[in-house]
Design a protein around this motif. Sequence first.
Motif, PDB file in Angstrom:
ATOM      1  N   ARG A  84      -4.231   5.040   5.807  1.00  0.00           N
ATOM      2  CA  ARG A  84      -3.720   4.485   4.558  1.00  0.00           C
ATOM      3  C   ARG A  84      -2.946   5.537   3.761  1.00  0.00           C
ATOM      4  N   ARG A  85      -3.544   6.701   3.600  1.00  0.00           N
ATOM      5  CA  ARG A  85      -2.933   7.761   2.783  1.00  0.00           C
ATOM      6  C   ARG A  85      -1.610   8.254   3.368  1.00  0.00           C
ATOM      7  N   PRO A  86      -1.519   8.602   4.654  1.00  0.00           N
ATOM      8  CA  PRO A  86      -0.221   9.022   5.193  1.00  0.00           C
ATOM      9  C   PRO A  86       0.860   7.955   5.062  1.00  0.00           C
ATOM     10  N   THR A  87       0.473   6.674   5.255  1.00  0.00           N
ATOM     11  CA  THR A  87       1.465   5.597   5.129  1.00  0.00           C
ATOM     12  C   THR A  87       1.986   5.517   3.702  1.00  0.00           C
ATOM     13  N   ARG A 126       2.864  -1.716   0.805  1.00  0.00           N
ATOM     14  CA  ARG A 126       1.990  -2.805   0.365  1.00  0.00           C
ATOM     15  C   ARG A 126       0.786  -3.024   1.273  1.00  0.00           C
ATOM     16  N   PRO A 127       0.954  -3.092   2.613  1.00  0.00           N
ATOM     17  CA  PRO A 127      -0.243  -3.231   3.447  1.00  0.00           C
ATOM     18  C   PRO A 127      -1.220  -2.081   3.276  1.00  0.00           C
ATOM     19  N   ALA A 128      -0.703  -0.865   3.070  1.00  0.00           N
ATOM     20  CA  ALA A 128      -1.579   0.296   2.907  1.00  0.00           C
ATOM     21  C   ALA A 128      -2.369   0.205   1.606  1.00  0.00           C
ATOM     22  N   MET A 132      -6.368  -0.109   1.679  1.00  0.00           N
ATOM     23  CA  MET A 132      -7.166   0.930   1.032  1.00  0.00           C
ATOM     24  C   MET A 132      -8.062   0.327  -0.050  1.00  0.00           C
ATOM     25  N   MET A 133      -7.544  -0.638  -0.785  1.00  0.00           N
ATOM     26  CA  MET A 133      -8.340  -1.271  -1.830  1.00  0.00           C
ATOM     27  C   MET A 133      -9.538  -1.989  -1.216  1.00  0.00           C
ATOM     28  N   GLU A 196      -8.309   9.808   2.319  1.00  0.00           N
ATOM     29  CA  GLU A 196      -8.122   8.773   3.337  1.00  0.00           C
ATOM     30  C   GLU A 196      -9.350   7.860   3.359  1.00  0.00           C
ATOM     31  N   SER A 197      -9.110   6.554   3.426  1.00  0.00           N
ATOM     32  CA  SER A 197     -10.209   5.585   3.402  1.00  0.00           C
ATOM     33  C   SER A 197     -10.354   4.828   4.711  1.00  0.00           C
TER      34      SER A 197
END
Length: 422
Positions: A84-87, A126-128, A132-133, A196-197
């Motif tokens: 999620r974080r890298p994206t 948006r998907p990330a 992550m949420m 990162e999650s």
Amino acid sequence: MPYALRARRAVRETVSGLPSAFWWLWASTLVNRLGGFVATFMALYLTLDRGYSATYAGLVAALHGLGGVVSSLGGGVMTDRLGRRPTLLIAQSSTAASVALLGFVSDPVAIAGVAFLVGMASNASRPAVQAMMADIVRPEDRIRAFSLNYWAINLGFAVSSMAAGFIAEVSYRAGFLIEAGMTLVCAILVFLRLPESKPAEGVVTAGVRDDSVSLRTVLRDGRFMSVVGLSFLVALVFQQGSVGLPVAMGEAGFSPAEYGLAIAVNGVMIVVLQIPVTRFIEHRDPRRLLIVSSVLAGYGFALTAFAGSLGVIALTVCVWTLAEIVNAPTQTGLVVRLSPVHGRGRYQGMYTMSWSVAALVAPLLSGFVIDRFGAAWLWGLCAVVGTVAGAGYAVLMRSLPDEEKVAEPPVGVRPQPEVGAG
């Protein structure tokens, strides 16, 4: 209890209990939307400042939207593979660079190409964000979290829309650079504050190992793809607020300023009502919420056919805005419930694509219907589409599992395989 005390208590209960990582992600969303100037004044920039035709401006807008369609799936795959974080970092940094570049290119082919890149980069995050949420918020708090995020999006958009006009009077290029700078601030927030999650690989959900999820898996998931199709229908209806309504009001003799006043009701209602409505729907049956909101959206727009004054049009906006407030977080929460943990990015990407495709189709559809049959037919079609979507949700969600049956352990905890998982 005095109203002020009740209001403070309601706000406190709505925002309490969410992890700090959520609020940093929420702040990133708000900052990003506060700087969202380009989409607001792109058409004016191309026609008034650059002197291009309305047809060319429409082509650029379509390419921007097409970029969003492409990156919905690409961003989803990156979210699952890279994390999620890298994206988020790649998407936001690329958005900042491409938006800044768009303010300096002058060749029509170059403008169109960079606009496509801006659409790709801006939509890839948006998907990330949604994945992550879902990772960092407890299942029972997700509707509330998605509602608060949607509130931030609309608050930021309302402020940036007002600011865009003043900035454009000074310098269009300044608007591009301000948006690029604020998007870069979002990337810095993600880099400094958000860990990162992405859950550990090998998680088992409903008997399926999540690390086996691919786009083919998503496409073969019949119930989920049916939900994506229903989301597309609902999105077509909601898109009429920005594509069908202004055209119909113009043909009926209303001025652009009057349309601006009518559509402003949408933003004001979302900012004012999102939190109290969230408290009302948070623990209610998502099946009923999606059925009711779909039908309410369709018939809210259908009422426009009987609106002969600005006040009545504003009332119809109130009806479908209420549907939007209920539908948006509930729909996103449903996508999470139907997604394998390790495939959230791909599933959210497919869901995001349904809205991006609707944004491309809606202008063509509404223009064709209004020109060929008249605006009344468009509003009647909205009622039909909303009813079909509501009926679809009623059929597809009969066997929706309870939240507890798909809930996963906290982020970073590798669960044991389920006994008998096949």
